[in-house]
Design an enzyme around this catalytic site. Structure first.
Site, PDB file in Angstrom:
ATOM      1  N   TYR A  45       0.810  -1.223   0.000  1.00 47.47           N
ATOM      2  CA  TYR A  45       0.000   0.000   0.000  1.00 47.47           C
ATOM      3  C   TYR A  45       0.842   1.272   0.000  1.00 47.47           C
ATOM      4  CZ  TYR A  45      -3.745  -3.268   1.234  1.00 47.47           C
ATOM      5  OH  TYR A  45      -4.640  -4.309   1.239  1.00 47.47           O
ATOM      6  N   ASP A 115      -0.960 -11.521   8.178  1.00 51.47           N
ATOM      7  CA  ASP A 115      -0.185 -12.535   7.470  1.00 51.47           C
ATOM      8  C   ASP A 115       1.297 -12.485   7.803  1.00 51.47           C
ATOM      9  OD1 ASP A 115      -2.179 -13.874   5.816  1.00 51.47           O
ATOM     10  OD2 ASP A 115      -2.432 -11.936   4.863  1.00 51.47           O
ATOM     11  N   HIS A 367       4.833  -5.821  -5.300  1.00 54.32           N
ATOM     12  CA  HIS A 367       3.407  -6.090  -5.347  1.00 54.32           C
ATOM     13  C   HIS A 367       2.577  -4.875  -4.966  1.00 54.32           C
ATOM     14  CE1 HIS A 367       4.026  -6.472  -1.034  1.00 54.32           C
ATOM     15  NE2 HIS A 367       2.730  -6.584  -0.822  1.00 54.32           N
ATOM     16  N   TYR A 448     -11.191  -1.216   0.456  1.00 56.58           N
ATOM     17  CA  TYR A 448     -11.161  -0.828   1.868  1.00 56.58           C
ATOM     18  C   TYR A 448      -9.841  -0.166   2.242  1.00 56.58           C
ATOM     19  CZ  TYR A 448      -7.885  -4.171   4.022  1.00 56.58           C
ATOM     20  OH  TYR A 448      -6.745  -4.839   4.425  1.00 56.58           O
ATOM     21  N   ARG A 449      -8.866  -0.193   1.359  1.00 58.60           N
ATOM     22  CA  ARG A 449      -7.511   0.265   1.675  1.00 58.60           C
ATOM     23  C   ARG A 449      -6.744   0.261   0.368  1.00 58.60           C
ATOM     24  NH1 ARG A 449      -3.915  -3.341   5.878  1.00 58.60           N
ATOM     25  NH2 ARG A 449      -2.092  -1.999   6.118  1.00 58.60           N
TER      26      ARG A 449
END
Length: 505
Positions: A45, A115, A367, A448-449
């Protein structure tokens, strides 16, 4: 983006809350943007990078790093942006777990972990991240915050706004050192407007302390794996899951993982295929057979005494047995390097570091997370999966993803994995996430993010009634932060002067 697109001009590490207040006040004097982070492991993110290039990054977790309290009776802890264990700085879920072990508290209290065990408890919670025990909604489990406002003033939320009955020895303490009200971390709402949400995914203040509920040891635990052999088994599985989750037969936050997510965590693409293009259905079936997995793999856990676990397992196994070819496993039935053995730790609150190995699916792996929310419906799941898989193929990238099942919704986490040293793949990754945002918004699914680069686009999709949500956020931002110094652009919320200067992407 290019490597220098989101670039800090400096990093400052406040030593205490008074430092945070002083830095904020100085930034107001010189009208300079600050970008607060906990430790900056906002993986997928944007990490530690600021949205406004040239901002000063405030690394809150380097020195503000104490466990202030672990309350066994109330099953909660109070933390600064990070925790302190000797020999570490900017400590993580791993170190909160180690703290419980070191103080002989693990037999009484469990933590919930995401995770990857290397992230910040406070940072992950305020970003509304998730874990996988029954306490998996981290924001739901927070209770009581201390916040430095954009003018440098200190605020405690909820019951924390009620002073602790003053004792002579505490009257002259600085506000940050004064004891919390004894119910500050047991009842989140207090009295009047509930404002905690203004400080999650936000730029309205800097969180310096956070109460978090911990999970009492459930008295028993068993993880399991259910493999689903066909790609379209996803639809039936999700419809089976919905009533089980609503009725709490599924106690924790389970996941339905695509075969390539598990395969990539166990090896790179070249270990399965010589292809560079996206893998075909036949390729995926071969990988599933090779790993003794399904095209989709459902990971869950049972909690409580043996009699309770046994009853729940009979219910869950019976419900899934209607799917032809479904198989059931406990950890001891799988290889020592199996994903179930990793998830077995995660779902009982033990941090691990194996999950992100799937980033090495391609050379120089990087990613983006694309994270839309959908209802727990087989039809919606298949439609969302079909759209995202189709767009991944158009971008020349493999679909890698998972559905994470909440109480009444699913986070669909699409892992956009690409070669960060390949300019064409970087362009494809950016095209893919921007296209998926629009595709999903057209179907009523919002994220959501998200990553820094697409915050404006996503906020733009939350545009009911002519964008009333963003307008409201902008009014609050200008009111509490008139100089626009705290994280301008965070979550697509900008101060007026930045809007006028054209900072939106």
């Amino acid at each position: 983006m290019e490597r220098d697109y989101f670039l800090a001009s400096a990093i400052v590490s406040p030593r205490n809350v008074a430092d945070v207040q002083a830095i904020v006040r100085l930034a107001n004097e010189i009208s300079f943007p600050l970008w607060p982070i906990s430790i900056g492991r906002n993986s997928g993110y944007g990490g530690a990078a600021p949205r406004v290039s040239g901002s000063i990054v405030m690394s809150m977790g380097r020195n503000l790093n104490k466990v202030l309290e672990v309350n066994v009776e109330g099953a909660y802890c109070v933390v600064e942006p990070e925790f302190l264990i000797v020999g570490h700085e900017g400590v993580t879920f791993q170190d909160l777990y180690d703290y419980l072990l070191a103080n002989n508290l693990r037999d009484q209290l469990w933590i919930d972990v995401p995770d990857h065990g290397g992230g910040s408890v406070l940072g992950n919670s305020t970003e509304r991240g998730v874990g996988y025990t029954p306490y998996g909604d981290h924001w739901m489990m927070h209770c009581g915050m201390e916040v430095v406002l954009p003018n440098g003033e200190l605020l405690r939320t909820g019951m924390g706004a009620l002073p602790d009955p003053k004792r002579p020895e505490t009257v002259n303490l600085d506000p940050e050192d004064q004891p919390w009200n004894k119910t500050a971390h047991t009842f989140p709402y207090g009295f009047g407007p509930y404002i905690d949400g203004l400080f999650s995914q936000s730029n309205m203040g800097i969180v310096t302390k956070l109460g978090m509920w911990l999970m009492p040891n459930p008295g028993g635990y068993q993880s399991y794996l259910i493999t689903l052999p066909k790609d379209d088994d996803l639809k039936q599985a999700v419809d089976i899951i919905r009533p089980l989750r609503l009725n709490m037969a599924l106690q924790n936050v389970p996941t339905i993982r695509h075969i390539l997510l598990d395969a990539a965590a166990l090896g790179s693409k070249t270990s399965y295929s010589s292809k560079t293009e996206p893998l075909s259905n036949d390729d995926l079936n071969k990988i599933a057979k090779q790993l003794n997995l399904g095209r989709w793999n459902f990971y869950g856990a049972l909690y409580g005494p043996e009699q309770i676990r046994k009853g729940l397992w009979e219910t869950i196994k019976g419900a899934f047995s209607v799917i032809p070819g479904v198989k059931f496993y406990f950890p001891e039935d799988t290889p020592k390097n199996s994903i179930l053995r990793v998830r077995d730790k995660t779902m009982q609150g033990i941090p691990t570091y194996d999950e992100l190995k799937w980033i090495d699916w391609v050379p120089n792996g990087a990613h983006l997370f694309f994270s839309p929310i959908g209802k727990v419906s087989g039809e919606d799941a298949m439609l969302q999966y079909g759209i995202t898989k189709k767009r991944c193929k158009e971008a020349g990238l493999d679909f890698i993803g998972t559905f994470t099942v909440g109480m009444r919704e699913m986070h669909h986490i699409v892992d956009i994995v690409f070669n960060k040293k390949d300019p064409e793949q970087r362009k494809k990754a950016q095209w893919l996430i921007r296209t998926l945002i629009d595709d999903c918004a057209a179907n009523g699914w919002g994220e959501y993010r998200t990553h820094l680069a697409v915050m404006d686009q996503i906020m733009g999709t939350y545009n009911w009634n002519n964008g009333s949500l963003l307008k409201f956020n902008e009014v609050i931002k200008d009111a509490v932060d008139p100089n626009g110094i705290i994280a301008p652009g965070k979550s697509g919320v900008w101060p007026t002067r930045y809007i006028q200067e054209g900072w939106k992407l």
